[in-house]
Design a protein around this motif. Structure first.
Motif: not given
Lengths: 270, 270
Positions: A80-101
């Motif tokens: 469950t904790a690993l799924q939360l880590i993944h969910a936290a990274t998912y919140t970082r997909q949309y704003p232009p935090l990285t060139a790739r995003a």
């Protein structure tokens, strides 16, 4: 170039094994994530936790635990904790935090503005450790395992893992392989190692599950990320190479679950 | 309306007590935060960790530990972790994550672009738990204390604490008091409670240190944040009220360190 035994094994994969694991994780996640007041905070939290695409590192964590002889309940909190880590990274997909995003912006979530999205990710990260710390087995042997799991997870999330991969991804010279090694590779390595730790595996088993996880995570990551140009040509080859290396890590394990874990890369729900 | 004994006590404050604590925390922080490769990751990390303004919750954590009879070494890891939590929040000051951040943009850090700044904050958060998990006292009684401290810290960082305060701050109706209660109030409450837990305090002492921390944290937070209009008029009064309540929480403690902790709000270095 797949190992000869693979063809035999493939017919024995039961998708229901992985499907049941994923159901258990989702159940546990629903119980771990509170729906409470104020809605301004907990609605976006629930949204990002439950709309994040399923990641396969949590399921691997449970499978690794069972592979070394542990019970599912010993790894469910870590999964469950690993799924939360993944969910936290998912919140970082949309704003232009990285060139790739930026290139992914079309396919990602836009229900909430970037400020809510970023704050929600900041709120999810500490929950990973809160639920691990709240885990019941803090007996003498249990607490040493949880301590190790916490260090593994912190490193998979941080500058040695996911964040390190995001930093690498900012550089023009970054390859899909390098980024995937630090992101999905490290997360799945963590899943494999933590599952084996919690299931009471020995050090050799833990390291084999870590390596298997790293390799299958890289395969998942490289299959997901679209990189430009020459690299895409090399990618298919590289993925086959990684799969073969991954299967080799399993050769010393015994028991019925070996068949299941062989099928990890082939079950679509993962 | 300050307690009568306060005037007596004030003359006994030794600024060197707090200065020495802060030096110890900084020493420990330097040892905990690696300067390693790649510089693209670890230079900004070091920058944000060491350029973040000093927060007083870590020093309170050590003082609370000593107040209940513990040794400084029992709380130093937790104090360092609290400074890391503060450093992580510091990385969230410049980009327009909150309406309030915009007004502060002039005074905050601009050495790195917002993407690096945000990724660095994401990298600092898991280190909080990595260093706690790496802490040496995982004996039976030690591990139960660390488990509690981890839950306290996760909550102070997350939706019940700092992030909850940031969410509240997005709303127009938010007051300085409400935001400070969840941010600096909760962080200092965590500092006080964790110090008392690690120093072996009883439940009553832990709760008194939590309340003292919450009140002095709110004073710190309200003194720092500039809110508009009518509220500023009420603020001075409210701060005096909070200080008086805070001093009351100390009345049952004994020993030389009571004098020091009385002076918490008056030592400028904090």
């Amino acid at each position: 170039r797949a190992p000869a035994r693979l063809t035999v094994v493939m017919s024995q994969i039961s998708p229901s094994y992985w499907a049941a694991i994923n159901e258990d994780i989702e159940d546990h996640l629903r119980r771990a994530i509170p729906a409470k007041d104020p809605p301004a905070v907990y609605e976006p939290l629930g949204h990002f936790v439950f709309s994040a695409p399923r990641n396969s590192a949590p399921a691997l964590c449970i499978a690794a635990c069972e592979l070394v002889g542990g019970g599912r309940d010993q790894a469910i909190v870590a999964a469950t904790a690993l799924q939360l880590i993944h969910a936290a990274t998912y919140t970082r997909q949309y704003p232009p935090l990285t060139a790739r995003a930026i290139s992914r912006a079309a396919v990602v979530d836009r229900v909430y503005g970037p400020n809510i999205q970023l704050l929600t990710g900041d709120g999810i990260a500490p929950m990973v450790f809160e639920i691990l710390a709240g885990s019941c087995d803090w007996s003498e042997s249990g607490s040493e395992r949880i301590r190790r799991v916490m260090v593994e997870m912190a490193r998979a999330m941080g500058t040695e893992g996911w964040i390190g991969g995001q930093f690498r991804g900012l550089e023009e010279t970054a390859t899909a392989e390098e980024v995937s090694e630090k992101t999905e590779g490290r997360l799945h390595a963590c899943g494999g190692a933590c599952g084996a730790i919690l299931g009471g595996g020995n050090e050799e088993e833990i390291e084999k599950m870590r390596k298997y996880g790293k390799l299958v995570g890289m395969v998942k990551g490289m299959s997901k990320n679209v990189f430009g140009g020459k690299e895409n040509e090399r990618k298919k080859e590289k993925i086959e190479e990684l799969k073969n290396l991954a299967f080799k890590e399993l050769k010393d394990f015994k028991g019925e679950n070996v068949h299941e874990i062989y099928g990890f890369l082939d079950f679509e729900g993962l």
